[in-house]
Design a protein around this motif. Sequence first.
Motif, short mmCIF file in Angstrom:
data_model
loop_
_atom_site.label_atom_id
_atom_site.label_comp_id
_atom_site.label_asym_id
_atom_site.label_seq_id
_atom_site.Cartn_x
_atom_site.Cartn_y
_atom_site.Cartn_z
N ILE A 79 55.85 93.25 142.39
CA ILE A 79 56.45 93.77 141.16
C ILE A 79 55.35 94.15 140.18
N ASP A 80 55.41 95.37 139.70
CA ASP A 80 54.45 95.86 138.71
C ASP A 80 55.04 95.63 137.32
N PRO A 81 54.43 94.76 136.50
CA PRO A 81 54.98 94.48 135.16
C PRO A 81 55.18 95.73 134.32
N ASP A 82 54.26 96.71 134.44
CA ASP A 82 54.41 97.94 133.65
C ASP A 82 55.65 98.72 134.08
N GLU A 83 55.87 98.83 135.38
CA GLU A 83 57.06 99.53 135.86
C GLU A 83 58.32 98.77 135.47
N LEU A 84 58.25 97.46 135.49
CA LEU A 84 59.40 96.64 135.09
C LEU A 84 59.76 96.91 133.64
N VAL A 85 58.76 96.98 132.79
CA VAL A 85 58.98 97.27 131.37
C VAL A 85 59.59 98.66 131.20
N ASP A 86 59.12 99.63 131.98
CA ASP A 86 59.68 100.98 131.90
C ASP A 86 61.17 100.99 132.25
N GLU A 87 61.54 100.19 133.25
CA GLU A 87 62.95 100.12 133.65
C GLU A 87 63.81 99.51 132.55
N LEU A 88 63.21 98.64 131.75
CA LEU A 88 63.96 97.95 130.70
C LEU A 88 63.95 98.69 129.37
N ALA A 89 63.26 99.80 129.29
CA ALA A 89 62.99 100.46 128.00
C ALA A 89 64.24 100.65 127.15
N GLY A 90 65.24 101.35 127.66
CA GLY A 90 66.45 101.62 126.88
C GLY A 90 67.21 100.38 126.48
N PRO A 91 67.64 99.57 127.44
CA PRO A 91 68.38 98.35 127.09
C PRO A 91 67.58 97.39 126.21
N LEU A 92 66.26 97.34 126.42
CA LEU A 92 65.44 96.44 125.62
C LEU A 92 65.41 96.87 124.16
N ASP A 93 65.23 98.18 123.91
CA ASP A 93 65.24 98.69 122.53
C ASP A 93 66.57 98.37 121.85
N GLU A 94 67.66 98.58 122.59
CA GLU A 94 68.99 98.32 122.02
C GLU A 94 69.18 96.84 121.71
N ALA A 95 68.75 95.99 122.64
CA ALA A 95 68.89 94.55 122.43
C ALA A 95 68.05 94.07 121.27
N VAL A 96 66.82 94.58 121.16
CA VAL A 96 65.92 94.18 120.07
C VAL A 96 66.48 94.62 118.72
N LEU A 156 67.67 84.52 125.13
CA LEU A 156 68.08 83.96 126.42
C LEU A 156 69.55 84.27 126.71
N ARG A 157 70.37 84.28 125.66
CA ARG A 157 71.81 84.54 125.84
C ARG A 157 72.07 85.98 126.24
N THR A 158 71.32 86.90 125.69
CA THR A 158 71.54 88.32 126.00
C THR A 158 70.70 88.81 127.18
N ALA A 159 69.80 87.95 127.69
CA ALA A 159 68.89 88.37 128.76
C ALA A 159 69.59 88.88 130.02
N PRO A 160 70.65 88.19 130.53
CA PRO A 160 71.28 88.69 131.76
C PRO A 160 71.78 90.12 131.64
N GLU A 161 72.40 90.44 130.51
CA GLU A 161 72.92 91.80 130.34
C GLU A 161 71.77 92.79 130.19
N THR A 162 70.74 92.44 129.43
CA THR A 162 69.60 93.33 129.24
C THR A 162 68.87 93.57 130.56
N ALA A 163 68.78 92.51 131.38
CA ALA A 163 67.99 92.59 132.61
C ALA A 163 68.64 93.40 133.72
N ARG A 164 69.92 93.72 133.56
CA ARG A 164 70.64 94.43 134.63
C ARG A 164 69.92 95.71 135.04
N SER A 165 69.31 96.39 134.08
CA SER A 165 68.68 97.67 134.38
C SER A 165 67.45 97.54 135.26
#
Length: 422
Positions: free
Chosen positions: A90-107, A340-349
């Motif tokens: 797993i490439d951490p940078d690629e992982l972050v790219d996959e989370l970009a949209g949902p992560l911004d929304e969650a933050v 931690l509570r919102t992590a499962p939904e955010t991580a789906r992407s």
Amino acid sequence: MGSGTVDAVLADIVEYWWVYAAMPVMAAVIGYLTKLLAVRMLFEPLEYRGIRPFLGWQGMIPARAGKMAAIAYDTMTSGLIDLQELMSRIDPDELVDELAGPLDEAVEDLARELLSEYQPGLWDSLPEPARALLVRRVQAEAPKVVKQLAMEVTSDVHAVVDVRHMVVSNLVRDKELLNRLIRDVAEPELRFIVRSGIYFGAAIGVIQAVAWGLTKSPLVMPIFGFVTGWVTDYLALNMLFLPREEKRFLGIRLHGKFQRRRAEVGVRYGDLIAKEILTPRNLFEGMLSGPKSDKLVAIVQREVRRTIDEQAGIAKPLVILAVGGRRFQELKQDATARVLRTAPETARSMFAYTEQALDIRNTIAERMKVLTSGQFEQIIRPAFKEDEKTAVMVGAVLGGVIGEMQALVLIYLPMALGILAV
């Protein structure tokens, strides 16, 4: 055996041909039914039915769900996969790219909720451009936090998730999935076991007919029924795995049925493990709620607190003054809990990327090819070996019972009606 005896037997066969003809047929039925029942008894029912401890039954595999699940995990990890090695893909940078949209929304949601709750007067007084700027600052920091978390998790996955506990507890909870881990992989072999009862039973039925012709003893039926159930179960189970290496005898290919399907088994087994057992979702949930979840919580808490402190910057004393030192600490704890509570939904992407990166299906299929015959056999052998003696004995007893019914239909009832002389 004298010629007179032979003549008498032949004459009896001619007169009561239907009895002799029925014996191989009914022996084949006995073989089929005992094998079918033996296979069903491996898997069904999922839960105990009846009155404990003796007047009931539970499938042999579900009844030993904990032990069978542990064996399944050991089989996976002893020669097929190394989860730590997989996580390093797993490439951490690629992982972050996959989370970009949902992560911004969650933050954004998190920042607005916390600030409006802990400093409502200040937040309400800020114009929307100022609020958006503050949210963007937190959003810019979030990928760094996620990358740091990913690096720590992938560098030592066993520190944050008890994979064995996760796999075993999931399989014990979902006994149908545990069954499928054996049944789906060994489906052709299970069909062979059932069909073999017909062939072996018919062959033994021919011997049974000869024994009946020579002895005319009603005991022949239950005895041969017992033998049919015993021998056919024993032969069928051993033909699945033996011989382990291909051999030729008089031009006939001899090779365990399961051993022949190594490539196909690798694909089926790998697909089942990847899609339903070692899934990204299961691993993620194991990190959040498993025995070692406190390790992940500590890491998240550390990163969230660090980020809040950095964002407060030189204004931190003023923030503490405005909010209160205790409330500021509560804010950081609350932020951690909400992350931690919102992590499962955010991580789906990120699950699709993670599944592709781990590539468990193909990894298992490739490594299955280089296992020794003995190691390969252990993929499903424990499911049979654990209760092999019980299954064979049950088949023998059922065969004896059905054999007695055979005697009732073919001997006792015709004798009572005066159409068969003994």
